[in-house]
Every structure is written in C-alpha cells, then in structure tokens.
Motif scaffolding. Structure first.
Motif, PDB file in Angstrom:
ATOM      1  N   THR A 130      18.095  67.162  13.049  1.00  0.00           N
ATOM      2  CA  THR A 130      19.042  68.325  13.635  1.00  0.00           C
ATOM      3  C   THR A 130      20.630  68.892  12.239  1.00  0.00           C
ATOM      4  N   TYR A 131      20.625  69.635  11.779  1.00  0.00           N
ATOM      5  CA  TYR A 131      22.155  69.624  11.476  1.00  0.00           C
ATOM      6  C   TYR A 131      22.764  70.699  12.419  1.00  0.00           C
ATOM      7  N   LEU A 132      23.527  71.259  11.609  1.00  0.00           N
ATOM      8  CA  LEU A 132      24.553  72.151  12.263  1.00  0.00           C
ATOM      9  C   LEU A 132      23.940  72.945  13.097  1.00  0.00           C
ATOM     10  N   GLN A 133      23.464  73.419  12.058  1.00  0.00           N
ATOM     11  CA  GLN A 133      23.241  75.168  12.527  1.00  0.00           C
ATOM     12  C   GLN A 133      21.565  75.319  13.162  1.00  0.00           C
ATOM     13  N   PHE A 134      20.230  74.653  12.600  1.00  0.00           N
ATOM     14  CA  PHE A 134      19.356  74.418  13.490  1.00  0.00           C
ATOM     15  C   PHE A 134      18.931  73.007  13.511  1.00  0.00           C
ATOM     16  N   ASP A 135      17.658  73.290  13.396  1.00  0.00           N
ATOM     17  CA  ASP A 135      16.747  71.583  13.073  1.00  0.00           C
ATOM     18  C   ASP A 135      16.029  71.842  12.150  1.00  0.00           C
ATOM     19  N   GLN A 136      14.947  70.906  11.272  1.00  0.00           N
ATOM     20  CA  GLN A 136      13.756  70.804  11.021  1.00  0.00           C
ATOM     21  C   GLN A 136      12.906  70.036  11.447  1.00  0.00           C
ATOM     22  N   GLU A 137      11.530  70.652  11.615  1.00  0.00           N
ATOM     23  CA  GLU A 137      10.645  69.844  12.176  1.00  0.00           C
ATOM     24  C   GLU A 137       9.377  69.836  11.048  1.00  0.00           C
ATOM     25  N   SER A 138       8.835  69.003  10.605  1.00  0.00           N
ATOM     26  CA  SER A 138       8.191  68.763   9.560  1.00  0.00           C
ATOM     27  C   SER A 138       6.844  67.577   9.472  1.00  0.00           C
TER      28      SER A 138
END
Length: 276
Positions: A40-48
């Motif tokens: 989880t980042y400030l403006q988005f999530d990264q799924e990998s």
C-alpha cells in the motif's frame, strides 16, 4: 524450505522459500522464492505475483557475490483511473518485470538478529528489460553499509548508510512502484510506511501529468544511528536517530534537504524463532 505469511495493514506477503548453502555439494549458495504480495502506497496499491532464483559464490571467508533472475507480474489497484492517460491504463493493469540482479558483499557481523560487532557492506544492481523482455526497462543500483561497535557490557553503537538510484531507459518511464519511498520501521521510523516522497522547496509533491499520481524519488539516501542496550535474551532497547530523503529527477542532490526523527525503540525477540 519455508513458508512465510506477513499480513499487515500496509503490506501482505505470502511466499514459499528454499535455500541451500551447499548447492550441488559445493560451497555455492542457492535460493529460490515464489511469492504473492500487496503493498500500500499513498495513492495506490501494488499487487504482484512472481518468483526469483539466485546463486551465491564465496570470495574468502567473509565476502562473496551473487547473481539472480526475477520475473514478476504486477498491477496497480485503488488508483483513480479517471486521471490516467489511456496509454498507461493497460500497462498498470498488467505489467511484467523481467530482471537480473547481482550483488557484491562483505560481512563480519557476529549475529544477524542481534548484532553487537562487525561490519556489513553490500553493493547491488538490478537491470530490467531489453533482451530480458518484459514491459519495464530500468536500472537500479544501490549501496548499503552497516557498522556495529561494542561499548560497555551488553551495549553497542550501530550505524547504517544506504543510497540508491533508479532510471528508465529506451524511452521507458520508471515504474511508479520502483521509485524510492521512505518511512517505516526500517527507514525513517518516525514517519508512516512509504509516506516520505520528494517535495519541492515550497513543500509540494511532484505529480506525473500522465497518471495524476504523486511521484516517488529516483534517488534516496538514508542514515541511521543507534545506541542499543541488550537488556535480556529477549529484550533490547535502542535510542535512535534517522536522517534521509528521496529526491525527484528535477531536483539536485542536497544533503541540506532532509527529513529526520529520533526516539526510543523496544525490541522483543521470540525465543523459539529468534524473530524480532
């Protein structure tokens, strides 16, 4: 062989790991990993979802070098897609990173979990794209060094310095999740996890006009200093100070431009697993 589940508010990681310090009966280390993660980042999530493998070769008793390969499928979620340029949308929904990585290291630290003496140096580089394929083309070198100095009985000083740089090539932009962010228990402990972004001189974020997202840095520096009291076999107390920052490509290196924090940290170790 091990299975790992790291479940938290800002990070979820599930992995299967295998390592062998004597691969093929030789003094060659091998490590392999399959993983699924959400950051989880400030403006988005990264799924990998991806996997990696590496081999390590010794250089004497305390040094060595390693080389490996990583392939990862990523997508961005919880991002306002109305801000996205259409050219970005398909890439962020399905982005492949194919990368080789290598490192050169030296380590004389006496204990991985509760170090009191020794030195650790690591110089590493990641190269993604080009003949390796994938959608992302970037180069990402970094350096980290740590020094542990015993003082009085069951006490020690600890210092760490890390710097990093990332750039895209062949006309490709840096993936937004490969940029540098600080904040959290391993970096600037007084700031939220991955909450420290580059700021202009009037304290504004750098925004990508194509995506509308706040951009992380293409460079980073971080220093940590601690004085650690080893109270019992399961408890440490550390007085710490952290100084560091991330920098955007439109900024110069300015060590006078930094974020800092200081405080007291209590560390508890599980005796069965020796985990802090």
């Amino acid at each position: 062989l091990s299975f790992n589940a790291d479940i938290g508010k800002v990070q979820k990681l599930y992995s299967i790991n295998y390592s062998d310090p004597w691969l093929f009966g030789q003094r060659i280390g091998g490590a392999f990993q399959l993983y699924n993660s959400k950051l989880t980042y400030l403006q988005f999530d990264q799924e990998s979802t991806g996997g990696s493998g590496s081999v390590t070769f010794p250089l004497g008793l305390f040094a060595g070098w390693s080389v490996g390969y990583r392939r990862e499928q990523s997508k961005v979620t919880n991002l306002d897609t109305s801000l996205l340029d259409p050219d970005y949308l398909s890439l962020y929904n399905n982005s492949t990173t194919s990368a080789v990585f290598t490192s050169l290291f030296f380590n004389t630290v006496n204990n991985h979990f509760r170090p009191m003496t020794g030195m650790s140096l690591n110089l590493s580089t990641v190269v993604a794209g080009s003949f390796l394929g994938g959608d992302n083309y970037f180069i990402k070198p970094s350096f980290e060094g740590s020094l542990f100095v015993p003082t009085f009985r069951k006490q020690n000083l600890a210092f760490r310095l890390s710097v990093g740089y990332v750039r895209g090539y062949s006309g490709r932009a840096i993936p937004i999740w490969e940029r540098f962010f600080l904040g959290g228990e391993d970096t600037l402990r007084g700031f939220g996890v991955r909450s420290v972004y580059p700021l202009t001189k009037d304290n504004r974020y750098f925004v990508d006009p194509g995506t509308g997202t706040i951009q992380g840095g293409d460079r980073v520096f971080l220093t940590n200093a601690e004085y650690v009291f080893h109270i019992t076999e399961q408890v440490d107390i550390a007085l710490f100070a952290d100084v560091g920052n991330t920098f955007h490509e439109r900024q110069k290196w300015e060590l006078s431009n930094y974020r800092a924090d200081a405080g007291v940290e209590f560390r508890f170790f599980l005796p069965t697993f020796n985990i802090p």
